[in-house]
Design a protein around this motif. Sequence first.
Motif, PDB file in Angstrom:
ATOM      1  N   GLU A   1       0.351   7.142  18.234  1.00 15.54           N
ATOM      2  CA  GLU A   1       0.127   6.332  17.033  1.00 15.54           C
ATOM      3  C   GLU A   1      -1.057   6.836  16.214  1.00 15.54           C
ATOM      4  OE1 GLU A   1      -2.006   4.094  20.409  1.00 15.54           O
ATOM      5  OE2 GLU A   1      -0.143   5.225  20.115  1.00 15.54           O
TER       6      GLU A   1
ATOM      7  N   LEU B   1      -0.400   8.613  12.789  1.00 17.76           N
ATOM      8  CA  LEU B   1      -0.350   7.831  11.554  1.00 17.76           C
ATOM      9  C   LEU B   1      -1.748   7.391  11.138  1.00 17.76           C
ATOM     10  CD1 LEU B   1       1.025   6.332   9.269  1.00 17.76           C
ATOM     11  CD2 LEU B   1       1.612   4.496  10.878  1.00 17.76           C
ATOM     12  N   GLU B   2      -2.523   6.922  12.080  1.00 16.05           N
ATOM     13  CA  GLU B   2      -3.856   6.408  11.754  1.00 16.05           C
ATOM     14  C   GLU B   2      -4.727   7.494  11.131  1.00 16.05           C
ATOM     15  OE1 GLU B   2      -3.516   3.167  15.392  1.00 16.05           O
ATOM     16  OE2 GLU B   2      -4.916   4.870  15.556  1.00 16.05           O
TER      17      GLU B   2
ATOM     18  N   ALA C   1      -3.350   8.394   7.562  1.00 10.41           N
ATOM     19  CA  ALA C   1      -3.636   7.304   6.625  1.00 10.41           C
ATOM     20  C   ALA C   1      -5.102   7.307   6.217  1.00 10.41           C
ATOM     21  CB  ALA C   1      -3.261   5.958   7.241  1.00 10.41           C
TER      22      ALA C   1
ATOM     23  N   TYR D   1       0.949   6.589   2.853  1.00 14.22           N
ATOM     24  CA  TYR D   1       0.431   6.524   4.220  1.00 14.22           C
ATOM     25  C   TYR D   1      -0.323   5.227   4.464  1.00 14.22           C
ATOM     26  CZ  TYR D   1       1.917  10.912   6.173  1.00 14.22           C
ATOM     27  OH  TYR D   1       2.691  11.909   6.702  1.00 14.22           O
ATOM     28  N   GLN D   2      -1.036   4.743   3.452  1.00 12.12           N
ATOM     29  CA  GLN D   2      -1.751   3.481   3.639  1.00 12.12           C
ATOM     30  C   GLN D   2      -0.771   2.331   3.852  1.00 12.12           C
ATOM     31  OE1 GLN D   2      -4.911   2.666   0.869  1.00 12.12           O
ATOM     32  NE2 GLN D   2      -4.782   0.446   1.148  1.00 12.12           N
TER      33      GLN D   2
ATOM     34  N   GLU E   1       0.890   2.589   7.307  1.00 15.17           N
ATOM     35  CA  GLU E   1      -0.082   2.176   8.324  1.00 15.17           C
ATOM     36  C   GLU E   1      -0.220   0.659   8.361  1.00 15.17           C
ATOM     37  OE1 GLU E   1      -3.675   2.264  10.903  1.00 15.17           O
ATOM     38  OE2 GLU E   1      -1.744   3.277  10.748  1.00 15.17           O
TER      39      GLU E   1
ATOM     40  N   SER F   1       2.964  -1.052   9.759  1.00 13.54           N
ATOM     41  CA  SER F   1       3.053  -0.838  11.205  1.00 13.54           C
ATOM     42  C   SER F   1       2.046  -1.702  11.946  1.00 13.54           C
ATOM     43  CB  SER F   1       2.818   0.644  11.528  1.00 13.54           C
ATOM     44  OG  SER F   1       3.797   1.461  10.931  1.00 13.54           O
ATOM     45  N   ASN F   2       0.859  -1.869  11.371  1.00 11.85           N
ATOM     46  CA  ASN F   2      -0.143  -2.727  12.000  1.00 11.85           C
ATOM     47  C   ASN F   2       0.318  -4.181  12.021  1.00 11.85           C
ATOM     48  OD1 ASN F   2      -1.902  -0.613  12.500  1.00 11.85           O
ATOM     49  ND2 ASN F   2      -3.016  -0.876  10.568  1.00 11.85           N
TER      50      ASN F   2
ATOM     51  N   LYS G   1       1.459   1.205  18.656  1.00 15.43           N
ATOM     52  CA  LYS G   1       0.177   0.548  18.376  1.00 15.43           C
ATOM     53  C   LYS G   1      -0.025  -0.695  19.241  1.00 15.43           C
ATOM     54  CE  LYS G   1      -0.290   1.914  13.474  1.00 15.43           C
ATOM     55  NZ  LYS G   1      -1.737   2.141  13.362  1.00 15.43           N
TER      56      LYS G   1
ATOM     57  N   PRO H   1      -5.314  -1.922  12.764  1.00 21.94           N
ATOM     58  CA  PRO H   1      -4.558  -1.828  14.020  1.00 21.94           C
ATOM     59  C   PRO H   1      -5.109  -2.737  15.097  1.00 21.94           C
ATOM     60  CG  PRO H   1      -5.916   0.126  13.707  1.00 21.94           C
ATOM     61  CD  PRO H   1      -6.007  -0.657  12.434  1.00 21.94           C
TER      62      PRO H   1
END
Length: 516
Positions: A4, A7-8, A11, A29-30, A33, A36-37, A73, A157
């Motif tokens: 994960e 991605l972090e 982002a 990307y933001q 992210e 997904s969070n 995540k 996250p």
Amino acid sequence: MQVEAFLESSAARLPDRVALVCEERRLTYQRLEEDSNRLAHALTRLGVARGDRVGMCLDNGTDAVITIFAVLKAGAVLAPLSPAIKPEKLAYIIRDSGLRVLVTKSAVTAALESHDSGAPELKNVVVAGPAHDAQSGRYPVIPLDGLLNEFDGHVTPPAKRSIDMDLAALLYTSGTTGRPKGVMLSHFNMVAAATSVIEYLRNDSRDVILNVLPLSFSYGLYQALTAVRVGATFVLERSFAYPHTVIERLVAENVTGFAIVPTIASMLLQLDLTAYSFPALRYLTNAGAGLPMSQVQRLRTLFPGVDLFLMYGLTECKRVSYLPPDEVTSRPGSVGKPMPNVEAYVVDEHGYTLPANEVGELVVRGSNVMRGYWNLPDETARTLREGPLPGERVLHTGDLFRIDEEGYLYFVGRRDDMIKSRGEKVSPSEVENVLYQLEGVSMAAVVGVPDYDRGMAVKAFIVPAEGVNLNEKDVLRHCAARLEAFMIPKEVEFRQSLPRNASGKIDKRELISAQP
């Protein structure tokens, strides 16, 4: 490092870069992210704990990509499943893996409800897309959109739960017993595999990677992972069912990398692409099965100046080798040398390393090699065996290979696919390569069928190119000039199409099972 973090990290570096393009949606990307969070927090609220298995049974789309990273995540183990999966097989995997949550679509939920799965550990089913027709009997059904909205403010996250030795994914693949087996991959395994693939493809944030392969398929899943790792733009299509639509997307998005399998190559080669140009396209990759040289040559003509990477791998380690594009013509039939940070060699039936050009089973060493098969200790012990160095386990692939004097690998066939006819061993791939040399053959598959005199007989299935008339005599005459007598097909069957499995490969099991 955990998966994960791909991605972090991207982002944090490239928040405004377009991460994902799917149909009309474009996520930065933001945004990817943050979404997904939100879902990761929601899964945690549903009781998902570190190491719990979460199934993802979705068509290619933004929800699928969000789910992949959300599950990781949350510290859980991702179990990607084909949305075309049969209810009986889905029920088996739910029981075998002990899924805690299944993220899917309503049609799958309805099929699951109608089947007695007997899966007490499955606590929730999260439904993406319209959920109004989803049944809510045996399992609580929760709309995905509702979960995301409920956790709208949770854009950071969750606290880290995993370390790199923890399981990241459980990828189910066909088993020799007919039951699927779960390949256990740790974060360490997946990060190692992705890192090596990125190195030889020279991926970076300037890339635009197009994927038409199912995200439930290892090849498709890693297209997403490698793109996100480097901060590239990932262009996701539902499938290759409408080739011209995909080609138009490839041109419009200035795609630089495109992954194919042999069935897609066959479809590409039947298209008239003279109206298109591909100035941005940097490379094509092929895996899943080998491409015959006739198709390789035609692809290079169709896409001049584009690098073609011929690769070999299997779910148990993701990737083993690749052939550099400048070696494609000079080393016909080769799948190259082991990729960075991987070693491979060939052994006989007693486990002794064989010299150059001797055929034996391929063995793989590397950080990418799986942890084992879920709930199958005996199968794991047969596949992961003691290696050349003390205390290590290496992967016995079950695939037959030879290695030349310079270390280049040549696939001969699957050990369990080999056809033994009148005491001679026939490699289906060798016969298929010859069939593809016959002008007018669009697709070909070779299997063994029971035969009273021969034990097993070689049978060829052929799909002619559009407008081409072939007959059995044409095929047998062509084979007789290029193959030893025992390798020539006894029977040739012409079809309009060949069955495919969820990963897009020709489904030889279905061809065999359909024989009288």
